[in-house]
Design a protein around this motif. Structure first.
Motif, mmCIF file in Angstrom:
data_model
loop_
_atom_site.group_PDB
_atom_site.id
_atom_site.type_symbol
_atom_site.label_atom_id
_atom_site.label_comp_id
_atom_site.label_asym_id
_atom_site.label_seq_id
_atom_site.Cartn_x
_atom_site.Cartn_y
_atom_site.Cartn_z
ATOM 1 N N TYR A 2 84.865 -32.642 3.360
ATOM 2 C CA TYR A 2 83.679 -33.125 4.070
ATOM 3 C C TYR A 2 82.956 -34.234 3.238
ATOM 4 N N SER A 3 82.925 -33.939 1.792
ATOM 5 C CA SER A 3 82.167 -34.803 1.203
ATOM 6 C C SER A 3 82.815 -36.064 0.763
ATOM 7 N N GLU A 4 84.253 -35.897 0.766
ATOM 8 C CA GLU A 4 85.038 -36.985 0.686
ATOM 9 C C GLU A 4 85.104 -37.940 1.839
ATOM 10 N N LEU A 5 85.423 -37.188 2.939
ATOM 11 C CA LEU A 5 85.418 -38.040 4.191
ATOM 12 C C LEU A 5 84.405 -38.628 4.646
ATOM 13 N N TYR A 6 83.157 -38.078 4.553
ATOM 14 C CA TYR A 6 81.979 -38.664 5.332
ATOM 15 C C TYR A 6 80.973 -38.919 4.126
ATOM 16 N N ILE A 63 86.180 -24.539 20.011
ATOM 17 C CA ILE A 63 86.867 -25.405 21.090
ATOM 18 C C ILE A 63 86.675 -26.828 21.282
ATOM 19 N N LEU A 64 85.010 -26.835 21.326
ATOM 20 C CA LEU A 64 84.366 -28.118 21.616
ATOM 21 C C LEU A 64 84.470 -29.051 20.386
ATOM 22 N N THR A 65 84.895 -28.286 19.089
ATOM 23 C CA THR A 65 84.568 -29.311 17.846
ATOM 24 C C THR A 65 85.567 -30.516 18.243
ATOM 25 N N VAL A 66 86.610 -30.258 18.795
ATOM 26 C CA VAL A 66 87.844 -31.333 18.838
ATOM 27 C C VAL A 66 87.398 -32.584 19.297
ATOM 28 N N PHE A 67 86.243 -32.533 19.969
ATOM 29 C CA PHE A 67 85.497 -33.661 20.765
ATOM 30 C C PHE A 67 84.870 -34.611 19.921
ATOM 31 N N ILE A 68 84.600 -33.844 18.755
ATOM 32 C CA ILE A 68 83.344 -34.484 17.985
ATOM 33 C C ILE A 68 83.797 -35.111 16.731
ATOM 34 N N THR A 69 83.346 -36.398 16.487
ATOM 35 C CA THR A 69 83.949 -37.102 15.337
ATOM 36 C C THR A 69 82.744 -37.624 14.309
ATOM 37 N N TYR A 77 77.309 -35.350 11.713
ATOM 38 C CA TYR A 77 75.964 -34.760 11.714
ATOM 39 C C TYR A 77 75.860 -34.319 13.030
ATOM 40 N N ILE A 78 76.829 -34.611 14.100
ATOM 41 C CA ILE A 78 76.846 -34.013 15.585
ATOM 42 C C ILE A 78 77.411 -32.736 15.322
ATOM 43 N N PHE A 79 78.563 -32.637 14.512
ATOM 44 C CA PHE A 79 79.391 -31.475 14.304
ATOM 45 C C PHE A 79 78.183 -30.331 13.670
ATOM 46 N N LEU A 80 77.278 -30.898 12.633
ATOM 47 C CA LEU A 80 76.471 -29.990 12.132
ATOM 48 C C LEU A 80 75.408 -29.403 13.123
ATOM 49 N N ASN A 121 94.893 -31.894 11.695
ATOM 50 C CA ASN A 121 93.583 -32.387 11.023
ATOM 51 C C ASN A 121 92.782 -31.384 11.422
ATOM 52 N N TRP A 122 91.562 -31.327 10.693
ATOM 53 C CA TRP A 122 90.495 -30.404 10.946
ATOM 54 C C TRP A 122 90.015 -30.028 12.229
ATOM 55 N N HIS A 123 89.957 -31.064 13.027
ATOM 56 C CA HIS A 123 89.512 -30.983 14.559
ATOM 57 C C HIS A 123 90.641 -30.090 15.259
ATOM 58 N N ILE A 124 91.955 -30.450 15.138
ATOM 59 C CA ILE A 124 92.850 -29.664 15.936
ATOM 60 C C ILE A 124 92.989 -28.077 15.185
ATOM 61 N N ALA A 125 92.708 -28.182 14.172
ATOM 62 C CA ALA A 125 92.653 -26.657 13.328
ATOM 63 C C ALA A 125 91.647 -25.765 14.145
ATOM 64 N N PHE A 126 90.432 -26.430 14.351
ATOM 65 C CA PHE A 126 89.156 -25.629 15.007
ATOM 66 C C PHE A 126 89.562 -25.284 16.409
ATOM 67 N N LEU A 127 90.303 -26.289 17.214
ATOM 68 C CA LEU A 127 90.887 -26.173 18.532
ATOM 69 C C LEU A 127 91.947 -25.046 18.648
ATOM 70 N N ILE A 128 92.916 -24.891 17.760
ATOM 71 C CA ILE A 128 93.746 -23.702 17.831
ATOM 72 C C ILE A 128 93.312 -22.475 17.586
#
Length: 405
Positions: free
Chosen positions: A39-43, A93-99, A102-105, A165-172
């Motif tokens: 997260y530090s690297e991506l954001y 599951i809802l995490t997959v819709f968040i890019t 800060y909304i993720f937080l 990716n990390w979104h799909i990881a949370f979805l699964i």
């Protein structure tokens, strides 16, 4: 009062449900942990900001645990735990819709509210349904589930993040946990020893006085606060040195590092049994000493030695948590068990939030050495809090005096 007997059919059913519930709860709660450095690297956020993906969840959960503890005697045990697990799975599951990070937080903040329902009730449920002579062993099984859940959540996150990716990881993970949560709802037996009590201001005041401000229990609350804070600090920030030169571990390899959490399955059950047989102060002191030793070993440059150190950290942490949490229920009287267990968890997760987040401020100026020394100081304070004879001067509650304390 009829207690569940160890080895009975009902015991096996309850154990399976509590194990599955704790796996779901802790897998979802800690699944972002191996991604903090990512997260530090991506954001482009600082370590302490990235660690909010864990700290925001635990701090809102700890606040809710405190609130739930006031009304726990009036709520249905099974339904609260079941709804908590189902809603937490839906959050994942809802995490997959968040890019936006800060909304993720913000979602993780909300997840802390719904995730609180399971741990706040689970320990109370076990204390009510099992005999005090067996509670150390039973709590050991519960803590084992938290170790397995923490491991699965972290390792699956690492693998699916590398492959997808990390979104799909949370979805699964969310879908798997949702199925498990529904199974929990359908199979957990209702509480036989739960007696619904009406809530009154006078009773709430009595609960606060006799459990929150009891000197004997307060030492254990402090121990849980420091113990969990130290453990989360190690796990939150170990990714920074290990995913960079000279180690350069990818997310899958780093995720597999958390297999060391499985030693907690053994240590929690083993130390829980020891606590039923020997002095709890002595056994808890051993657990904390192992934790400190493991922390110091992570200072070695060898990756192999670091892994051994992290293994000892996990071993000591789960052993200490098993003893301390079981000790709270052992000390509290029948009327105080619910609130005492909830207050222990409140301070336990408050430590994860505040101390884990604070650790990030030591990483940038002092590197990994600063994190380790910070953790060791926390554990030394926890050691003296746990082995120090309890003061009777401010003992406000009718806590039983027991030979194994």
């Amino acid at each position: 009062m009829s207690y569940i007997e160890i080895g009975s059919k009902e015991f096996k059913k309850v154990s399976a449900c509590i194990l599955i519930g704790s796996i779901v709860n802790f897998a979802l709660m800690y699944s972002p942990q191996p991604l903090i450095s990512l997260y530090s690297e991506l954001y482009h956020v600082s370590p302490e900001t990235a660690s909010l993906s864990i700290s925001l969840t635990t701090i809102t959960m700890s606040a809710c645990l405190f609130f739930v503890s006031l009304f726990i005697s009036a709520w249905n045990r099974k339904l609260i735990m079941s709804y908590s697990l189902i809603l937490t799975s839906l959050c994942a599951i809802l995490t997959v819709f968040i890019t936006n990070f800060y909304i993720f937080l913000a979602l993780r903040f909300f997840e802390g509210i719904v995730v609180a329902g399971f741990p706040s009730i689970a320990m109370t449920y076990l204390h009510e349904e099992f005999s005090p002579k067996d509670i150390g062993k039973v709590i050991g099984y519960y803590v084992s589930g938290t170790a397995i859940g923490g491991f699965l959540g972290r390792i699956l996150t690492g693998i699916f993040t590398d492959v997808l990716n990390w979104h799909i990881a949370f979805l699964i993970q969310g879908f798997i946990c949702l199925i498990a949560s529904i199974w929990f709802l359908l199979n957990l037996p209702e509480s036989n020893n739960f007696n619904k009590t009406n809530i009154s201001i006078r009773r709430l005041k009595s609960v606060l006085v006799y459990t929150l401000f009891n000197a004997r229990l307060a030492n254990l609350y402090l121990t849980g606060f420091l113990l969990m804070g130290a453990y989360i600090t190690i796990l939150d920030y170990i990714g920074y040195p290990l995913t960079r030169a000279p180690y350069d571990l990818n997310q899958t390899a780093f995720g597999f590092l958390f297999v060391v959490n499985l030693v907690g399955v053994f240590s929690s059950a083993f130390f829980g049994r020891l606590a039923d047989q020997y002095s709890r102060r002595f056994i808890l002191g051993i657990a904390l000493s192992i934790f400190i030793t493991g922390s110091l070993l992570t200072l070695e440059p060898s990756l192999f030695i670091k892994i051994i150190g992290i293994s000892l950290v996990a071993f000591g942490f789960f052993a200490g948590h098993s003893v301390a949490s079981g000790w709270v229920g052992f000390l509290a009287s029948k009327r105080q068990k619910c609130q005492a267990a909830s207050y222990y968890l409140f301070f336990y997760y408050l430590g994860a939030s505040l101390l884990g987040w604070t650790g990030g401020f030591f990483l940038k100026p002092f590197g990994w050495n600063g994190i380790v020394y910070y953790v060791c100081i926390l554990l030394v304070v926890a050691f003296f809090a746990s082995v120090k004879p309890f003061s009777h001067k401010f003992n406000l509650g009718p806590i039983r005096v027991l030979s194994k304390s």
